[in-house]
Design a protein around this motif. Structure first.
Motif, PDB file in Angstrom:
ATOM      1  N   TYR A 535      35.849  32.896  25.156  1.00  0.00           N
ATOM      2  CA  TYR A 535      36.054  31.962  26.245  1.00  0.00           C
ATOM      3  C   TYR A 535      36.133  30.540  25.693  1.00  0.00           C
ATOM      4  CZ  TYR A 535      34.907  35.542  29.718  1.00  0.00           C
ATOM      5  OH  TYR A 535      34.906  36.665  30.497  1.00  0.00           O
ATOM      6  N   LYS A 547      36.655  23.891  33.414  1.00  0.00           N
ATOM      7  CA  LYS A 547      37.636  24.949  33.194  1.00  0.00           C
ATOM      8  C   LYS A 547      37.018  26.018  32.303  1.00  0.00           C
ATOM      9  CE  LYS A 547      41.903  23.790  32.745  1.00  0.00           C
ATOM     10  NZ  LYS A 547      43.224  23.313  32.272  1.00  0.00           N
ATOM     11  N   TYR A 549      38.527  29.661  30.389  1.00  0.00           N
ATOM     12  CA  TYR A 549      39.597  30.628  30.200  1.00  0.00           C
ATOM     13  C   TYR A 549      39.376  31.346  28.869  1.00  0.00           C
ATOM     14  CZ  TYR A 549      41.716  27.021  27.210  1.00  0.00           C
ATOM     15  OH  TYR A 549      41.952  26.071  26.240  1.00  0.00           O
ATOM     16  N   ARG A 550      39.979  32.477  28.731  1.00  0.00           N
ATOM     17  CA  ARG A 550      39.857  33.260  27.497  1.00  0.00           C
ATOM     18  C   ARG A 550      41.107  33.036  26.641  1.00  0.00           C
ATOM     19  NH1 ARG A 550      37.903  39.290  27.832  1.00  0.00           N
ATOM     20  NH2 ARG A 550      35.897  38.219  27.690  1.00  0.00           N
ATOM     21  N   ASP A 592      46.524  20.051  32.890  1.00  0.00           N
ATOM     22  CA  ASP A 592      46.733  21.497  32.834  1.00  0.00           C
ATOM     23  C   ASP A 592      48.087  21.818  32.196  1.00  0.00           C
ATOM     24  OD1 ASP A 592      45.925  24.096  33.130  1.00  0.00           O
ATOM     25  OD2 ASP A 592      46.724  24.310  35.160  1.00  0.00           O
TER      26      ASP A 592
END
Length: 837
Positions: A535, A547, A549-550, A592
């Motif tokens: 992660y 945030k 995310y992997r 992003d």
């Protein structure tokens, strides 16, 4: 037979520690002691020894070749002397703490220096600037010894641990740590913890806390047998006879014992108090001993007639095999057929490419049939003389295939925290950068953390007790970030800002159970952590999760600058089950936007990533184990990024002579310079006290090192000028493109636009200097000269005018006309930047 007459003790030194050694040829005995005098005794002569008075006080370590001997002293110095004359040759090396022991390699090219420091140094005798290091020790070293085959070195530390290093590679490599083999000792203790290698190289002996002597096998590194029941006091000296058939031990009980290696039985007992060193003559029936009273005893005819046959035998196998030992011939390496089967197996096990391990060798099969004439007919026969089915394939396939598959471990890069160092002793750096340094000290029950700044007018240093045992940290002008990975609880992130207008602004958060942190990063806007579950966790500076995310590749490290985050992970496994690449991604987390996605990090095969960071202008940089600094060019445009070398530290002028051995610990890239810490000798990490920072100008590697001698001095100077200008042009182009990318992605200020014009002008000036060199070289260089003019930015035409004047100065009329034509086409818009007119 009666015991030989005890020799008269020779008062060699003042009472205290004494050391002695024979020269390898057996011609001299050299001793040192607590006073400054060094004695050189000629073997076979009863006259007074040669005395050297130039030595330091307190000699604690000694080693000798046939030409030189080396003395290590309590003041940390190791001096080299000539054996025959006793003349002091040079200071070989200096340590900060007392030298405890000295060892010399089999090839007599390197001297190992063991001291109270944590690092053992191997210094080249001919060139003392060449140094190798043994770094894995946690405590000071009491003894160091080399095995007779030159493959291993054993380091006995005061904490009761023996460190065994392999010397097969260029740099020593730790192969085994043996705990509990020796007892814990203070550096000044007279008791010994020395590893004493058997002459055949397949075993070594050590004194145990039980006052016995244990023998360990090489390769398996396990205890095979003991010489027990001999002493009632701590053992102070152990020595094998030159052929390994006998063992002599001395202890504080006042006894010197002679043992039969084969049976581990005591052959004779000698009453000699206070013996602390024993050494056999390399070829004769003689033994020398020194005592804590400063006396030297030389036993000529040490063995009685009953025991002399032991010494007359050829080299004997080490006593690590059950049952009777079989003698081997005078050539220890050739007649393996005459050695015990177990001895052969163990000797092969000592090799890193042991066929026994790979092919499943079973030594028991060799006992059924003897191959007397060596013709090989006994191979592959079972106990009844029949051929076995060993020639058939195994049910699961060939053994070799199974073994190769089992050894195909993924070649992955370990997690990396930029700016941190491993533990050395009880302290380590958690962070080193241009802002300051963070280090931690192990206090056994807790740690203490110190944060120190370079600019103390802006920030105040602070220090705190750390019960959480933080193992990673980041530091910048806004705050300090810490994390830990406890074995019995969740991982924690802790952030402490330097300034706040509220009562309390530091915060702490925990990760889910079972998830640990591999690397941290801190920017002006965000906190980033990559974890063992791959992660990427992004937080605001005040603790709000922003945030999660992997990432697509297993996490290795990360870096951050303003709103940008760069993550690096191991690439996918290849067809051979290994990975040789690292993959990186760059993202603007605020917008992003992904700038680069899973692209390859440009690390050569066999190299490692040493650090990753953003420059002061926000360009991603990496530094690899080859000593090359690279920057990521055009990284804001997806699919356009490439790694460009800014500096190859191996091409620095300071290394041109080849006399310096140093490497560089990367710190930062700022103000168009590489900031680093210079590591001398074989050091790999900075240590305490905190070293000063150094800086180097960028130099893109485009040709040989500048300053190399040329056959013609004038030609060499011209070539060096040309190389310097060519490098300056390439470097200027890279820095210009990085700056253009920066101002095109931000709101450019008037100052930035002016700087862009200045950079372009400087680049044109370099091209103008190159043009002058081409014109000076001759008319035949006109094509390249015109090409240089074409590459000029020349926004207002002034640089082309200057180029015309250069051509006029050197009388290059044709070139002058070509440049004027080029200038005219530019003004009319006919010149195409992508083609050479």
């Amino acid at each position: 037979m009666s015991e030989p007459m005890r020799p008269r003790g020779r008062p060699a030194h003042t009472p205290g520690p004494t050391v002695l050694t024979y020269t390898p040829d057996g011609r001299y005995i050299i001793t040192g002691g607590s006073n400054s005098a060094i004695r050189i005794y000629t073997v076979g002569q009863d006259g007074e020894p040669k005395t050297v008075e130039e030595g330091a006080d307190g000699h604690l370590g000694i080693g000798a070749t046939n030409e030189y001997f080396f003395m290590g002293a309590e003041d940390g110095t190791v001096w080299q002397y000539e054996v025959h004359s006793g003349r002091m040759e040079k200071l070989l090396v200096r340590c900060a703490l007392p030298v405890r022991d000295i060892g010399i390699t089999k090839d007599r090219e390197w001297v190992a220096v063991a001291s109270d420091e944590l690092t053992v140094k191997l210094v080249n005798i001919e060139d003392m600037t060449k140094v190798k290091y043994l770094r894995e020790q946690a405590k000071g070293t009491k003894h160091i010894t080399f095995d007779p085959n030159g493959r291993f070195v054993a380091v006995s530390c005061t904490d009761g641990i023996v460190y065994l290093y392999s010397l097969d590679a260029e740099e020593p490599e730790l192969v085994r740590k043996l705990d509990g083999v020796i007892r814990r000792l203070e550096p000044e203790d007279e008791a010994t913890a020395r590893v004493v290698w058997h002459p055949d190289g397949t075993a070594f002996a050590t004194a145990e806390a039980t006052r016995d002597v244990a023998v360990f096998s090489v390769g398996e590194w396990k205890k095979e047998m003991t010489f027990s029941g001999g002493h009632n006091g701590d053992i102070t000296a152990v020595s094998w006879s030159p052929n390994g058939a006998l063992l002599v031990t001395a202890a504080k009980d006042g006894q010197v014992l002679l043992w039969d290696s084969k049976t581990q039985k005591i052959l004779r007992q000698y009453d000699l108090p206070n013996v602390i060193n024993v050494d056999w003559h390399p070829t004769k029936n003689a033994l020398s001993l020194t005592t804590s009273d400063g006396e030297l005893f030389i036993y000529d005819g040490f063995l009685s007639k009953d025991h002399q046959p032991f010494l007359q035998k050829p080299l004997q196998a080490a006593p690590i095999f059950p049952g009777a030992l079989t003698e081997i011939s005078d050539n220890a390496r050739r007649p393996l057929a005459n050695r015990p089967k177990e001895a052969q197996r163990r000797e092969r096990l000592g090799s890193p490419d042991s066929l026994d391990d790979i092919l499943g060798y079973d030594e028991d099969m060799d006992d059924f049939v003897d191959d007397d004439d060596g013709a090989g007919y006994a191979e592959g026969l079972n106990g009844h003389g029949k051929r076995t089915n060993g020639h058939l394939d195994d049910i699961d396939g060939h053994v070799g295939k199974r073994v190769l598959a089992s050894f195909a471990k993924p070649n992955v890069h370990l997690p990396l925290q930029p700016g941190s160092t491993p533990w050395r002793g009880n302290r380590r750096y958690l962070c080193l950068n241009l802002t300051g340094a963070v280090w931690t000290v192990d206090q056994e029950t807790h740690n203490t953390v110190t944060v120190e700044f370079y600019d103390r007018e802006l920030h105040r240093d602070f220090h705190f007790t750390d019960p959480y045992l933080y193992d990673r940290a980041c530091l910048n002008e806004h705050g300090a970030l810490f994390s830990n990975n406890p074995s019995d609880g969740p991982a924690t992130i802790f952030y402490r800002p330097h300034e706040t207008w509220t009562t309390r602004a530091d915060w702490r958060t925990q990760l889910p159970e079972g998830e640990h942190i591999r690397a941290l990063a801190l920017s002006e806007s965000y906190i980033v952590a990559v974890t063992t579950k791959d992660y990427v966790r992004v937080y605001t500076l005040y603790g709000t999760p922003f945030k999660v995310y992997r990432q697509k590749s297993p996490a290795v490290t990360c870096a951050a600058w303003r709103d940008y985050v760069m993550t690096i992970g191991n690439g996918p496994l290849g067809s051979d089950g290994r990975t040789a690449t690292l993959r990186y991604s760059v993202e603007n987390v605020k917008r992003d936007e992904i700038c680069q996605n899973e692209d390859v990090v440009a690390i050569p095969e066999g190299s490692e990533l040493k650090s990753v960071f953003f420059s002061d202008r926000g360009d991603p940089c990496i530094y690899d184990s080859e000593g090359v600094l690279l920057v990521l060019q055009h990284w804001r445009t997806p699919g356009q990024a490439r790694w460009v070398p800014l500096l190859d530290t191996k091409q620095l002028e300071r290394l041109a002579t080849g006399r310096k051995e140093e490497t560089y610990w990367p710190i930062a890239v700022a103000q168009d310079k590489f900031h680093c810490i210079i590591l001398k000798g074989g050091d790999r990490y900075p240590y305490f006290p905190r070293p000063m920072l150094s800086e180097f100008e960028f130099r893109i590697p485009i040709s040989d090192k500048p300053g190399k001698a040329q056959e013609d001095e004038e030609e060499g100077a011209s070539r060096n000028d040309n190389m310097r200008l060519e490098e300056s042009f390439v470097r200027g182009n890279v820095l210009l493109s990085l700056f253009k990318d920066l101002i095109s992605s931000t709101h450019a200020t008037a100052t930035q636009r002016a700087e862009l014009s200045r950079k372009e002008l400087e680049l044109d000036k370099v091209l103008l200097q190159l043009l002058a060199i081409e014109c000076r070289e001759g008319e035949d260089r006109g094509m390249k000269a015109l090409e240089l003019v074409h590459m000029m930015k020349d926004r207002n035409g002034k640089m082309v005018e200057a180029a015309v004047k250069v051509a006029q100065r050197y009388g290059r009329g044709v070139l002058e006309d070509k440049i004027r034509d080029l200038a005219e086409r530019r003004y009319t818009g006919e010149d195409d930047d992508d083609e050479l007119a």
